[in-house]
Scaffold this motif. Structure first.
Motif, PDB file in Angstrom:
ATOM      1  N   SER A   1       4.653   3.641   8.923  1.00 32.12           N
ATOM      2  CA  SER A   1       5.917   2.952   8.623  1.00 32.12           C
ATOM      3  C   SER A   1       5.673   1.918   7.522  1.00 32.12           C
ATOM      4  O   SER A   1       4.537   1.674   7.113  1.00 32.12           O
ATOM      5  N   ARG A   2       6.767   1.335   7.027  1.00 30.20           N
ATOM      6  CA  ARG A   2       6.619   0.321   5.964  1.00 30.20           C
ATOM      7  C   ARG A   2       5.814  -0.874   6.455  1.00 30.20           C
ATOM      8  O   ARG A   2       4.968  -1.402   5.740  1.00 30.20           O
ATOM      9  N   LEU A   3       6.108  -1.300   7.708  1.00 29.82           N
ATOM     10  CA  LEU A   3       5.388  -2.447   8.264  1.00 29.82           C
ATOM     11  C   LEU A   3       3.906  -2.115   8.415  1.00 29.82           C
ATOM     12  O   LEU A   3       3.036  -2.941   8.101  1.00 29.82           O
ATOM     13  N   GLN A   4       3.627  -0.905   8.901  1.00 22.68           N
ATOM     14  CA  GLN A   4       2.216  -0.495   9.041  1.00 22.68           C
ATOM     15  C   GLN A   4       1.523  -0.454   7.672  1.00 22.68           C
ATOM     16  O   GLN A   4       0.385  -0.900   7.532  1.00 22.68           O
ATOM     17  N   THR A   5       2.241   0.065   6.678  1.00 22.26           N
ATOM     18  CA  THR A   5       1.669   0.119   5.333  1.00 22.26           C
ATOM     19  C   THR A   5       1.360  -1.284   4.813  1.00 22.26           C
ATOM     20  O   THR A   5       0.312  -1.530   4.203  1.00 22.26           O
ATOM     21  N   MET A   6       2.317  -2.201   5.090  1.00 23.51           N
ATOM     22  CA  MET A   6       2.126  -3.588   4.650  1.00 23.51           C
ATOM     23  C   MET A   6       0.914  -4.203   5.357  1.00 23.51           C
ATOM     24  O   MET A   6       0.077  -4.861   4.726  1.00 23.51           O
ATOM     25  N   LEU A   7       0.812  -3.976   6.666  1.00 24.11           N
ATOM     26  CA  LEU A   7      -0.311  -4.546   7.429  1.00 24.11           C
ATOM     27  C   LEU A   7      -1.638  -3.949   6.964  1.00 24.11           C
ATOM     28  O   LEU A   7      -2.632  -4.660   6.809  1.00 24.11           O
ATOM     29  N   GLU A   8      -1.635  -2.623   6.750  1.00 20.24           N
ATOM     30  CA  GLU A   8      -2.866  -1.983   6.257  1.00 20.24           C
ATOM     31  C   GLU A   8      -3.252  -2.505   4.893  1.00 20.24           C
ATOM     32  O   GLU A   8      -4.428  -2.760   4.617  1.00 20.24           O
TER      33      GLU A   8
END
Lengths: 227, 249
Positions: free
Chosen positions: A50-57
């Motif tokens: 997800s976008r949030l996961q991408t941001m966190l990664e």
């Protein structure tokens, strides 16, 4: 002169421990960060993040690469501590922008606590990797006469670490408060935007300095291994 | 700016708790996902590399096979070219031989045809010549020619050696043998006596030939004794001439 805090109304004592606005704000920051981490990592996907996961990664990899650039080979060991410093200080600095809340980092107790943690972590990682005797021996390097200077450097850099963060954040909030008092409503907005930049820069500086100190201790080990 | 030790201790503890929380809820799961993705990516890269190597191997094998096929094809082509060249040479040789044979056969045929044609022409020419000579001699025939031919026959008999007339002598040796001298025109007496003397000399005994005339002789004489004859006249000479040409003489 200090900004009025909403959480000061909730301050209480547990025996000798004083649970003031700074501690409460810290708990709030911790809760927000933990909640965000839990929310962002509850449905991790390898194939379709997800976008949030991408941001966190992205944030995690950026921190990992920064650590790897300064201390090659120790990113996995240093990431939890250094990364948490960056994340926590940035969040703690930025939470001061919320009306009714003050940055906990404008409290000397917190910055000193963090500086002391950095101080102990430097020795912790040094002793853990180098061994107790070998690590202590570097204080005598290149000459035992340098021992007082080494000790003085350890104390002063810890103090400067704490004072720098505390001074910057306190002065920033003080300046914003003064401008608000003198110029009125909406005028401090540009100053608050500067607060965002300053909050991120100070978090980066604090974490990077901590990383450099730890890497300095590890570098001695690396030099010895190369010899 | 005052230092609160309880706050300091609590903040230090708070941070350590935060480190643990973030490690548990943030670093570990996200790093695990990243590692898993990297592992999958590495596996995909490894698989892709394996596929690539397999493709390279297949490509190498295909290239080798293609090269071998090209070589085999070139060898087969060379063999075929050699066979074609040999067959072509053989057929050219056969054709040349056939052409040479045909040329010789045609030359022979042409030579024969030419010979036959020339012979036909010759015969035709001789027939014409014979006709012409016959017609001319018919017109020239007369007592003078007859006398000359009689004289010629006498001179011929006189010039020949007696051995050439053995047949005549054998014929005339018989007691009842008779000899006839036939002429186109009547012979005068001196010539008759000359013939009698000449024939007596040949026979080696006295003879009295009988003289007669035959106009078909046109001119000259025809001497006959049994099966022996001496022809010295235009009819027989022309006939001999014509028959001689008809037999290719």
């Amino acid at each position: 002169m200090r900004k009025t805090e909403f959480l000061e109304l909730l301050a209480f004592h547990i025996g000798p421990l004083s649970i003031g606005a700074t501690v409460l704000t810290t708990w709030l920051v911790m809760a927000l960060l933990t909640g965000l981490a839990w929310f962002g990592t509850r449905r991790l996907s390898v194939a379709t993040p997800s976008r949030l996961q991408t941001m966190l990664e992205g944030a995690l990899l950026a921190m990992q690469h920064a650590i790897e650039a300064v201390a090659p080979g120790y990113a996995a060991q240093l990431l939890p501590f250094i990364g948490s410093l960056w994340v926590f200080i940035a969040a703690a600095n930025l939470i001061g922008l919320v009306p009714g809340l003050a940055s906990p980092t404008d409290n000397l107790s917190l910055t000193v606590a963090l500086a002391m943690l950095v101080f102990f972590s430097v020795h912790w990682f040094g002793i853990r990797i180098d061994g107790f005797k070998a690590y202590l021996r570097h204080y005598l390097d290149p000459n035992p006469l340098f021992l007082p200077f080494h000790l003085l450097g350890e104390i002063t850099r810890t103090l400067t670490l704490a004072i720098r963060l505390f001074g910057n954040m306190m002065s920033l909030e003080l300046a914003a408060l003064l401008v608000l008092l003198v110029a009125g409503f909406l005028v401090p907005v540009p100053l608050l935007m500067l607060h965002i930049v300053e909050a991120l820069v100070q978090a980066y500086i604090f974490g990077m300095l901590a990383l450099v100190y730890v890497a300095g201790a590890l570098q001695f080990h690396e030099l010895k291994r190369e010899d | 700016m005052e230092l609160d030790w309880s706050t300091l201790a609590l903040e230090a503890l708070n941070f350590l708790v935060l480190v643990w929380l973030l490690r548990h809820f943030f670093y570990r799961p996200v790093l695990a996902v990243i590692e898993k993705r990297q592992a999958e990516t590495a596996k995909q890269i490894h698989d892709a590399e394996a596929v690539r190597q397999e493709a390279e191997t297949l490509k190498s094998e295909y290239t080798a096979r293609l090269t071998k096929q090209d070589e085999a094809h070139a060898a087969a082509q060379a063999r075929l070219d050699a066979e074609i060249a040999a067959e072509r040479g053989r057929r050219l040789t056969a054709l040349a031989t056939e052409i040479e044979t045909e040329r010789r056969r045609r030359e022979t045929l042409e030579a024969r045809e030419r010979g036959e044609h020339e012979a036909a022409l010759e015969r035709q020419a001789l027939v014409l010549a014979t006709r012409f000579a016959a017609r001319l001699l018919d017109r020239l025939a007369g007592p003078e020619v007859d006398a000359k031919l009689a004289d010629l026959a006498l001179a011929e008999i006189a010039a020949q050696a007696p051995e050439k007339f053995d047949g005549l002598r054998d014929t005339l040796r018989a007691a009842d043998a008779s000899i006839k001298v036939i002429s186109a025109y009547p012979l005068d007496e001196p010539r008759r006596q000359a013939f009698a003397a000449a024939l007596t000399r040949l026979a080696g005994r006295s003879l009295a030939p009988g003289f007669s005339e035959d106009a078909t002789l046109k001119a000259g004489v025809y001497i006959m004794a049994g099966s022996w004859v001496l022809m010295a006249n235009l009819r027989d000479e022309l006939g001999f001439f014509a028959s001689g040409f008809e037999h290719g003489d």
